[in-house]
Design a protein around this motif. Structure first.
Motif, PDB file in Angstrom:
ATOM      1  N   THR A  87      14.388  -1.093   1.424  1.00 40.21           N
ATOM      2  CA  THR A  87      13.188  -0.335   1.034  1.00 40.21           C
ATOM      3  C   THR A  87      12.017  -1.273   0.776  1.00 40.21           C
ATOM      4  OG1 THR A  87      14.541   1.425   0.055  1.00 40.21           O
ATOM      5  CG2 THR A  87      12.246   1.275  -0.656  1.00 40.21           C
ATOM      6  N   VAL A  88      12.284  -2.376   0.087  1.00 39.12           N
ATOM      7  CA  VAL A  88      11.239  -3.364  -0.188  1.00 39.12           C
ATOM      8  C   VAL A  88      10.702  -3.945   1.122  1.00 39.12           C
ATOM      9  CG1 VAL A  88      10.786  -5.634  -1.195  1.00 39.12           C
ATOM     10  CG2 VAL A  88      12.080  -3.930  -2.487  1.00 39.12           C
ATOM     11  N   ALA A  89      11.580  -4.290   2.034  1.00 38.83           N
ATOM     12  CA  ALA A  89      11.151  -4.866   3.310  1.00 38.83           C
ATOM     13  C   ALA A  89      10.304  -3.876   4.105  1.00 38.83           C
ATOM     14  CB  ALA A  89      12.369  -5.289   4.123  1.00 38.83           C
ATOM     15  N   SER A  90      10.684  -2.614   4.090  1.00 31.23           N
ATOM     16  CA  SER A  90       9.908  -1.591   4.801  1.00 31.23           C
ATOM     17  C   SER A  90       8.532  -1.417   4.174  1.00 31.23           C
ATOM     18  CB  SER A  90      10.659  -0.260   4.785  1.00 31.23           C
ATOM     19  OG  SER A  90      11.874  -0.349   5.504  1.00 31.23           O
ATOM     20  N   ALA A  91       8.475  -1.378   2.840  1.00 34.48           N
ATOM     21  CA  ALA A  91       7.193  -1.226   2.152  1.00 34.48           C
ATOM     22  C   ALA A  91       6.294  -2.430   2.411  1.00 34.48           C
ATOM     23  CB  ALA A  91       7.431  -1.051   0.655  1.00 34.48           C
ATOM     24  N   ARG A  92       6.868  -3.612   2.393  1.00 33.19           N
ATOM     25  CA  ARG A  92       6.095  -4.829   2.657  1.00 33.19           C
ATOM     26  C   ARG A  92       5.470  -4.782   4.050  1.00 33.19           C
ATOM     27  NH1 ARG A  92       6.490  -9.985   4.699  1.00 33.19           N
ATOM     28  NH2 ARG A  92       5.749 -11.679   3.337  1.00 33.19           N
ATOM     29  N   LYS A  93       6.237  -4.357   5.030  1.00 33.58           N
ATOM     30  CA  LYS A  93       5.743  -4.266   6.404  1.00 33.58           C
ATOM     31  C   LYS A  93       4.618  -3.248   6.518  1.00 33.58           C
ATOM     32  CE  LYS A  93       7.366  -3.464  11.146  1.00 33.58           C
ATOM     33  NZ  LYS A  93       8.572  -3.158  11.977  1.00 33.58           N
ATOM     34  N   ILE A  94       4.772  -2.105   5.852  1.00 36.03           N
ATOM     35  CA  ILE A  94       3.741  -1.065   5.888  1.00 36.03           C
ATOM     36  C   ILE A  94       2.448  -1.571   5.257  1.00 36.03           C
ATOM     37  CG2 ILE A  94       3.080   1.168   4.907  1.00 36.03           C
ATOM     38  CD1 ILE A  94       6.057   1.982   5.245  1.00 36.03           C
ATOM     39  N   ILE A  95       2.568  -2.192   4.099  1.00 38.67           N
ATOM     40  CA  ILE A  95       1.365  -2.668   3.400  1.00 38.67           C
ATOM     41  C   ILE A  95       0.642  -3.727   4.235  1.00 38.67           C
ATOM     42  CG2 ILE A  95       0.542  -3.930   1.362  1.00 38.67           C
ATOM     43  CD1 ILE A  95       2.847  -2.559  -0.186  1.00 38.67           C
ATOM     44  N   LEU A  96       1.371  -4.655   4.816  1.00 40.46           N
ATOM     45  CA  LEU A  96       0.739  -5.693   5.632  1.00 40.46           C
ATOM     46  C   LEU A  96       0.056  -5.107   6.871  1.00 40.46           C
ATOM     47  CD1 LEU A  96       3.355  -8.587   5.450  1.00 40.46           C
ATOM     48  CD2 LEU A  96       1.035  -8.574   4.491  1.00 40.46           C
ATOM     49  N   SER A  97       0.574  -4.015   7.389  1.00 37.42           N
ATOM     50  CA  SER A  97      -0.064  -3.387   8.549  1.00 37.42           C
ATOM     51  C   SER A  97      -1.398  -2.751   8.187  1.00 37.42           C
ATOM     52  CB  SER A  97       0.863  -2.330   9.153  1.00 37.42           C
ATOM     53  OG  SER A  97       0.954  -1.184   8.328  1.00 37.42           O
ATOM     54  N   ARG A  98      -1.563  -2.401   6.917  1.00 39.71           N
ATOM     55  CA  ARG A  98      -2.817  -1.778   6.453  1.00 39.71           C
ATOM     56  C   ARG A  98      -3.740  -2.785   5.765  1.00 39.71           C
ATOM     57  NH1 ARG A  98      -0.693   1.061   9.411  1.00 39.71           N
ATOM     58  NH2 ARG A  98      -0.011   3.239   9.160  1.00 39.71           N
ATOM     59  N   VAL A  99      -3.126  -3.707   5.021  1.00 45.07           N
ATOM     60  CA  VAL A  99      -3.890  -4.690   4.240  1.00 45.07           C
ATOM     61  C   VAL A  99      -3.248  -6.058   4.471  1.00 45.07           C
ATOM     62  CG1 VAL A  99      -4.844  -5.245   1.969  1.00 45.07           C
ATOM     63  CG2 VAL A  99      -4.245  -2.873   2.512  1.00 45.07           C
ATOM     64  N   PRO A 100      -3.604  -6.745   5.558  1.00 46.13           N
ATOM     65  CA  PRO A 100      -2.928  -7.998   5.936  1.00 46.13           C
ATOM     66  C   PRO A 100      -3.018  -9.106   4.897  1.00 46.13           C
ATOM     67  CG  PRO A 100      -4.217  -7.123   7.763  1.00 46.13           C
ATOM     68  CD  PRO A 100      -4.589  -6.316   6.569  1.00 46.13           C
ATOM     69  N   GLU A 101      -4.030  -9.064   4.049  1.00 47.90           N
ATOM     70  CA  GLU A 101      -4.201 -10.133   3.063  1.00 47.90           C
ATOM     71  C   GLU A 101      -3.333  -9.945   1.818  1.00 47.90           C
ATOM     72  OE1 GLU A 101      -7.694  -7.217   2.419  1.00 47.90           O
ATOM     73  OE2 GLU A 101      -6.385  -7.910   4.049  1.00 47.90           O
ATOM     74  N   ARG A 189      12.036   5.471  -5.655  1.00 46.83           N
ATOM     75  CA  ARG A 189      11.445   6.781  -5.394  1.00 46.83           C
ATOM     76  C   ARG A 189      11.872   7.789  -6.464  1.00 46.83           C
ATOM     77  NH1 ARG A 189      13.094   9.566   0.156  1.00 46.83           N
ATOM     78  NH2 ARG A 189      15.092   9.595  -0.963  1.00 46.83           N
ATOM     79  N   GLY A 190      10.897   8.531  -6.969  1.00 47.01           N
ATOM     80  CA  GLY A 190      11.181   9.563  -7.951  1.00 47.01           C
ATOM     81  C   GLY A 190      11.345   9.065  -9.369  1.00 47.01           C
TER      82      GLY A 190
END
Length: 270
Positions: A87-101, A189-190
């Motif tokens: 879950t952490v790895a997925s969230a990290r990837k999503i955030i970097l795709s939106r906010v690379p810095e 989550r939750g």
């Protein structure tokens, strides 16, 4: 009023690391009156010394925005909700795709895990001894995390949250509580302060109607709404203030102490 649930930072604890004598006295008076006290914080268990040293509190603390229930008397974790690495790895990837810095860190029951660039030089002295490394290198196999953190150096936490919230929805819980940093706090989550506080209150036979809660930031919103009497600090974040009809005076005016004193006076005259 059978239980008081209070946030710590910005609610009873100042930026200088102190709790006012009036606030300490108000909580002590509530305890003598038979009111149960529980603190509900975004802090991890290892950062609870102000409660022990200044408040003399040795009871339960709900930590990491509800992910951990900790017993200060025995220094043990009573229960926890964990974030798996996937879950952490997925969230990290999503955030970097939106906010690379963005830069990242994570809190586990074993300690703090710090990626390069998360800390600015000279900040957070308590974390300076931790060697930065990619999370996948420092988180042990099977080690669950209780909080995942992301920071950017520009903009506000509200802006950062708006940029990623929709993409993270359903994956984990996202909030923030640092007043002067664009820092996001993510947990299972939750899970939030209200969920774990409700579980704790139920275990003590206490209904939400008999709970008085205090908070000042977005990570307090659910708790303020759940409690029978949820007081947002007048000095708090606008979203916390708008989440409830009740407001405690400004932190600088010992707002929590003022409310507790008034409520205890009402009990004495009932």
């Amino acid at each position: 009023m059978r239980l008081i649930a209070s946030d710590i930072d910005g609610t009873i604890l100042g930026h200088d690391g102190t709790i006012s004598p009036r606030t300490v006295a108000a909580f002590a008076a509530a305890a003598r009156a038979g009111v149960e006290i529980v603190f509900v914080t975004g802090r991890p268990p290892r950062w609870l010394e102000p409660l022990r040293r200044q408040m003399g509190h040795t009871g339960t603390v709900i930590c990491s925005n509800g992910a951990v229930v900790y017993d200060l008397a025995t220094d043990t974790v009573v229960s926890s909700h964990l974030l798996p690495w996937e879950t952490v790895a997925s969230a990290r990837k999503i955030i970097l795709s939106r906010v690379p810095e963005a830069r990242f860190a994570a809190e586990s029951l074993d300690g703090f895990h710090l990626e390069p660039g998360f800390l600015e030089p000279g900040t957070a002295p308590a974390l300076q001894g931790i060697e930065p490394a990619p999370l996948e290198d420092t988180v042990k196999d099977g080690t669950g995390m209780v909080k995942f953190l992301a920071v950017v150096r520009a903009g506000t936490a509200d802006e950062f949250l708006a940029a990623v919230r929709d993409d993270l929805d359903g994956l984990l819980s996202v909030t923030h509580s640092a007043p002067n940093m664009a820092l996001l706090e993510m947990g299972p989550r939750g899970v939030n302060k209200a969920v774990t506080l409700a579980e704790y209150a139920a275990s003590r036979g206490i209904d939400a109607a008999d709970v008085v809660a205090f908070g000042d930031m977005p990570n307090d919103i659910e708790m303020l709404r759940w409690a029978g009497s949820g007081y947002a600090m007048a000095s708090g974040h606008a979203s916390a203030i708008s989440a409830t009809d009740l407001q405690a005076p400004h932190f600088d005016d010992d707002g929590v102490a003022q409310v507790i004193e008034t409520l205890l006076a009402g009990l004495n005259h009932a």
